[in-house]
Design a protein around this motif. Structure first.
Motif, PDB file in Angstrom:
ATOM      1  N   LEU A 284       2.898  -5.411  -3.660  1.00  0.00           N
ATOM      2  CA  LEU A 284       2.701  -3.983  -3.924  1.00  0.00           C
ATOM      3  C   LEU A 284       2.637  -3.196  -2.620  1.00  0.00           C
ATOM      4  N   LEU A 285       2.038  -3.817  -1.602  1.00  0.00           N
ATOM      5  CA  LEU A 285       1.889  -3.111  -0.320  1.00  0.00           C
ATOM      6  C   LEU A 285       3.240  -2.846   0.338  1.00  0.00           C
ATOM      7  N   VAL A 286       4.133  -3.836   0.364  1.00  0.00           N
ATOM      8  CA  VAL A 286       5.423  -3.581   1.012  1.00  0.00           C
ATOM      9  C   VAL A 286       6.331  -2.698   0.157  1.00  0.00           C
ATOM     10  N   LEU A 287       6.030  -2.625  -1.145  1.00  0.00           N
ATOM     11  CA  LEU A 287       6.846  -1.773  -2.017  1.00  0.00           C
ATOM     12  C   LEU A 287       6.299  -0.347  -2.080  1.00  0.00           C
ATOM     13  N   ASP A 288       5.311  -0.049  -1.251  1.00  0.00           N
ATOM     14  CA  ASP A 288       4.703   1.281  -1.214  1.00  0.00           C
ATOM     15  C   ASP A 288       4.249   1.741  -2.590  1.00  0.00           C
ATOM     16  N   ALA A 289       3.612   0.836  -3.319  1.00  0.00           N
ATOM     17  CA  ALA A 289       3.119   1.175  -4.653  1.00  0.00           C
ATOM     18  C   ALA A 289       1.936   2.134  -4.556  1.00  0.00           C
ATOM     19  N   ARG A 290       1.791   2.923  -5.588  1.00  0.00           N
ATOM     20  CA  ARG A 290       0.606   3.762  -5.726  1.00  0.00           C
ATOM     21  C   ARG A 290      -0.173   3.270  -6.946  1.00  0.00           C
ATOM     22  N   VAL A 291      -1.466   3.475  -6.922  1.00  0.00           N
ATOM     23  CA  VAL A 291      -2.288   3.029  -8.036  1.00  0.00           C
ATOM     24  C   VAL A 291      -2.846   4.265  -8.731  1.00  0.00           C
ATOM     25  N   LYS A 292      -2.827   4.195 -10.070  1.00  0.00           N
ATOM     26  CA  LYS A 292      -3.279   5.339 -10.859  1.00  0.00           C
ATOM     27  C   LYS A 292      -4.653   5.008 -11.420  1.00  0.00           C
ATOM     28  N   LEU A 293      -5.635   5.829 -11.098  1.00  0.00           N
ATOM     29  CA  LEU A 293      -7.002   5.594 -11.564  1.00  0.00           C
ATOM     30  C   LEU A 293      -7.355   6.642 -12.608  1.00  0.00           C
ATOM     31  N   LEU A 294      -7.920   6.161 -13.717  1.00  0.00           N
ATOM     32  CA  LEU A 294      -8.222   7.067 -14.826  1.00  0.00           C
ATOM     33  C   LEU A 294      -9.722   7.180 -15.032  1.00  0.00           C
ATOM     34  N   SER A 295     -10.174   8.399 -15.318  1.00  0.00           N
ATOM     35  CA  SER A 295     -11.537   8.592 -15.801  1.00  0.00           C
ATOM     36  C   SER A 295     -11.460   9.608 -16.934  1.00  0.00           C
ATOM     37  N   LYS A 296     -12.607  10.042 -17.434  1.00  0.00           N
ATOM     38  CA  LYS A 296     -12.611  10.765 -18.716  1.00  0.00           C
ATOM     39  C   LYS A 296     -11.519  11.824 -18.869  1.00  0.00           C
ATOM     40  N   SER A 297     -11.467  12.835 -18.114  1.00  0.00           N
ATOM     41  CA  SER A 297     -10.386  13.787 -18.358  1.00  0.00           C
ATOM     42  C   SER A 297      -9.605  14.020 -17.079  1.00  0.00           C
ATOM     43  N   LYS A 298      -9.651  13.002 -16.233  1.00  0.00           N
ATOM     44  CA  LYS A 298      -8.999  13.154 -14.931  1.00  0.00           C
ATOM     45  C   LYS A 298      -8.184  11.921 -14.588  1.00  0.00           C
ATOM     46  N   PHE A 299      -7.281  12.105 -13.656  1.00  0.00           N
ATOM     47  CA  PHE A 299      -6.727  10.908 -13.042  1.00  0.00           C
ATOM     48  C   PHE A 299      -6.412  11.221 -11.587  1.00  0.00           C
ATOM     49  N   ARG A 300      -6.351  10.193 -10.785  1.00  0.00           N
ATOM     50  CA  ARG A 300      -5.922  10.367  -9.394  1.00  0.00           C
ATOM     51  C   ARG A 300      -4.990   9.224  -9.036  1.00  0.00           C
ATOM     52  N   GLU A 301      -4.154   9.494  -8.073  1.00  0.00           N
ATOM     53  CA  GLU A 301      -3.158   8.521  -7.665  1.00  0.00           C
ATOM     54  C   GLU A 301      -3.287   8.344  -6.173  1.00  0.00           C
ATOM     55  N   LEU A 302      -3.311   7.106  -5.704  1.00  0.00           N
ATOM     56  CA  LEU A 302      -3.370   6.906  -4.266  1.00  0.00           C
ATOM     57  C   LEU A 302      -2.552   5.693  -3.855  1.00  0.00           C
ATOM     58  N   PRO A 303      -2.162   5.659  -2.586  1.00  0.00           N
ATOM     59  CA  PRO A 303      -1.412   4.479  -2.124  1.00  0.00           C
ATOM     60  C   PRO A 303      -2.268   3.232  -2.299  1.00  0.00           C
ATOM     61  N   ILE A 304      -1.648   2.152  -2.708  1.00  0.00           N
ATOM     62  CA  ILE A 304      -2.396   0.911  -2.931  1.00  0.00           C
ATOM     63  C   ILE A 304      -3.096   0.469  -1.629  1.00  0.00           C
ATOM     64  N   SER A 305      -2.544   0.878  -0.496  1.00  0.00           N
ATOM     65  CA  SER A 305      -3.156   0.497   0.787  1.00  0.00           C
ATOM     66  C   SER A 305      -4.516   1.164   1.002  1.00  0.00           C
ATOM     67  N   GLU A 306      -4.847   2.165   0.179  1.00  0.00           N
ATOM     68  CA  GLU A 306      -6.155   2.825   0.321  1.00  0.00           C
ATOM     69  C   GLU A 306      -7.147   2.348  -0.713  1.00  0.00           C
ATOM     70  N   PHE A 307      -6.744   1.382  -1.537  1.00  0.00           N
ATOM     71  CA  PHE A 307      -7.596   0.984  -2.669  1.00  0.00           C
ATOM     72  C   PHE A 307      -8.801   0.139  -2.247  1.00  0.00           C
ATOM     73  N   TYR A 308      -8.621  -0.704  -1.223  1.00  0.00           N
ATOM     74  CA  TYR A 308      -9.722  -1.587  -0.809  1.00  0.00           C
ATOM     75  C   TYR A 308     -10.472  -1.003   0.371  1.00  0.00           C
ATOM     76  N   LEU A 309     -11.796  -1.165   0.334  1.00  0.00           N
ATOM     77  CA  LEU A 309     -12.623  -0.608   1.410  1.00  0.00           C
ATOM     78  C   LEU A 309     -13.251  -1.709   2.252  1.00  0.00           C
ATOM     79  N   GLY A 310     -13.362  -2.893   1.676  1.00  0.00           N
ATOM     80  CA  GLY A 310     -13.978  -4.011   2.396  1.00  0.00           C
ATOM     81  C   GLY A 310     -13.850  -5.239   1.538  1.00  0.00           C
ATOM     82  N   TYR A 311     -14.510  -6.326   1.941  1.00  0.00           N
ATOM     83  CA  TYR A 311     -14.427  -7.558   1.160  1.00  0.00           C
ATOM     84  C   TYR A 311     -14.949  -7.298  -0.248  1.00  0.00           C
ATOM     85  N   LYS A 312     -14.076  -7.461  -1.239  1.00  0.00           N
ATOM     86  CA  LYS A 312     -14.434  -7.267  -2.641  1.00  0.00           C
ATOM     87  C   LYS A 312     -14.951  -5.863  -2.945  1.00  0.00           C
TER      88      LYS A 312
END
Ligand SMILES: Cc1cc2nc3c(=O)[nH]c(=O)nc-3n(C[C@H](O)[C@H](O)[C@H](O)COP(=O)(O)OP(=O)(O)OC[C@H]3O[C@@H](n4cnc5c(N)ncnc54)[C@H](O)[C@@H]3O)c2cc1C
Lengths: 278, 157
Positions: A124-152
């Motif tokens: 996913l990282l080399v394919l420049d994938a984005r991840v879509k995050l859903l919550s109650k009436s919202k969604f946000r999209e970000l590069p998969i490279s920004e999804f992790y902040l630290g170990y687990k």
């Protein structure tokens, strides 16, 4: 145990509102059930989501391919659409776990479980994938490279779930592709390390290069410094010593029961050289 | 939680823990003990069954996953024409040693024979890669499945 089976996505978010803090989402259960067996599950509410068809399947959008978070690895491997548009992604996942696990294991679970060894991440990282995050009436999209902040640790909030991943249809077009998962056996193995690379060259001059690794840091990541060093160079001008130095500054292989750090480092360097020379 | 599922053609409805392992539902609630537990972590394949026609390791599938689904275990598959063929081939090649892993191998082999069935060793090996045999009988197991594939292809079934 507090267990919920919402009948739809809106109902899931409504029910989730009644609970503060961390939650478990039962998708394919191939990670959660292992934690349950080892008595590692904490006292958190469990929301069953695997039946939510809204989050299943692979669709062609205008410029992208959308893979719902509850898509199983079997669906990935069987998909005609991926076979046509993203064959590198599809073929690279052939050795994900075993055919038995591929039925249940989901893409969303692989990402959310946040293991440094998760197979889908380097791809996913080399394919420049984005991840879509859903919550109650919202969604946000970000590069998969920004999804992790630290170990687990992930950027996911306790009221959010992963909805899906989005990959540009042309993410592989015109690229030479390279993927190696190194384990102690071919099938049913956890990666000692994984290496994914894409490159575009003109007469041996490397115009664009994308490299991502798994199991070599607290979380899978792109090796941006290495990419920077390589871009615009001729393959024959790249010195192994120079590559080694940059690699040393970008990965932090560990020693564990699967391998030691020296082995992991040397194999990564060798894969890098093979990728560049191919 | 109310859960209903069909195992080997028998439909039942229970009020059970939704996280109960499908393996335990099959063995305890349906009384079908052909499906074995070995590692309990999805690594060995002894507990394999088909769920809506797809192979799964039932030790890490929950009752809630099986709600409304159709399960087929080794006992059932062994009575179908392709299952019978497989059992015969395992027999002929002496592929079964202690027998504990056999139900799981039968399920994985059945899935391959039914959905692909090409007599190709690499493909057969991969199809069985989620199943472990501790008597180290792999070569004979691959042989058994290969022979079954050849016979199916030759039109015996
Ligand atoms: C025998 C075995 C072999 C394996 N081999 C491999 C392998 O080769 N490569 C590999 O990468 N992994 C492997 N795994 C790990 C596992 O199968 C994968 O990580 C799988 O993709 C997890 O998906 P799941 O749907 O089963 O997740 P689940 O177990 O259902 O969930 C895992 C975690 O993710 C969270 N979660 C799930 N879905 C969402 C969502 N949509 N939004 C937010 N959070 C969510 C859950 O709360 C939970 O914490 C293996 C596991 C086993 C048991």
């Amino acid at each position: 145990m507090r267990f919920f089976k919402p009948s739809s996505l809106p109902e899931l978010f409504l029910t989730m509102e009644n609970f503060e803090g961390e939650k478990y989402f039962l998708a394919g259960g191939t990670d959660l059930n292992i934690q349950k067996k080892k008595n590692l599950l904490q006292d958190r509410p469990v929301f069953y989501i695997n039946h939510l068809t809204e989050l299943k399947g692979i669709r062609e959008l205008h410029e992208d391919i959308l893979i719902g978070s509850l898509t199983s690895f079997r669906e990935i491997l069987d998909s005609q659409l991926l076979n046509r548009k993203l064959p590198f992604l599809q073929n690279s996942l052939a050795y994900f776990a075993s055919p038995l696990l591929q039925t249940m294991a989901t893409v969303g679970g692989n990402i959310a479980n946040a293991s440094p060894t998760a197979d889908i991440l380097p791809l996913l990282l080399v394919l420049d994938a984005r991840v879509k995050l859903l919550s109650k009436s919202k969604f946000r999209e970000l590069p998969i490279s920004e999804f992790y902040l630290g170990y687990k640790q992930t950027i996911l909030k306790s009221n959010e779930i992963i909805g899906g991943i989005i990959i540009p249809k042309t993410a592989e077009t015109g690229f030479q592709t390279y993927y190696r998962k190194v384990g102690s056996r071919k099938a049913l193995t956890i990666a000692k390390l994984a290496f994914a690379g894409l490159k575009k060259t003109e007469q041996n001059n490397i115009k664009i290069v994308k490299i991502a690794v798994g199991a070599l840091n607290e979380f899978p990541r792109r090796l941006r410094k290495l990419e920077e060093l390589i871009t615009g160079k001729y393959t024959e001008d790249l010195k192994s010593d120079e590559l080694r130095k940059i690699l040393e500054s970008e990965i932090t292989p560990i020693t564990d029961l699967r391998s030691d750090s020296d082995y992991r480092f040397e194999v990564t360097l060798n894969l890098l050289l093979e990728f560049l020379e191919e | 939680m109310k859960i209903s599922l069909t195992v080997n053609g028998r439909k039942k409805e229970f009020d059970i823990d939704p996280m109960k392992r499908l393996l335990d539902v099959i063995r305890d609630d349906f009384g079908l003990t052909g499906t074995k537990e070995s590692c309990g972590e999805g690594e060995c394949g002894a507990c394999s069954v088909l769920m809506d026609g797809k192979p799964v390791t039932s030790c890490i599938v929950n009752a809630v996953h099986a709600d409304g689904k159709t399960i087929e275990t080794s006992e059932y598959l062994a009575e179908l024409p392709l299952g019978k063929l497989l059992v015969d081939c395992f027999d002929e090649t002496n592929a079964v040693q202690c027998g504990f892993c056999f139900p799981g191998f039968l399920v994985a082999a059945y899935y391959y024979l039914h959905n692909d069935g090409e007599p190709n060793l690499e493909k057969i090996k991969f199809a069985l890669s989620g199943n472990i045999c501790r008597c180290t009988g792999y070569i004979k197991i691959f042989e058994a499945v290969m022979v079954a594939c050849q016979r199916k292809k030759a039109g015996e079934l």
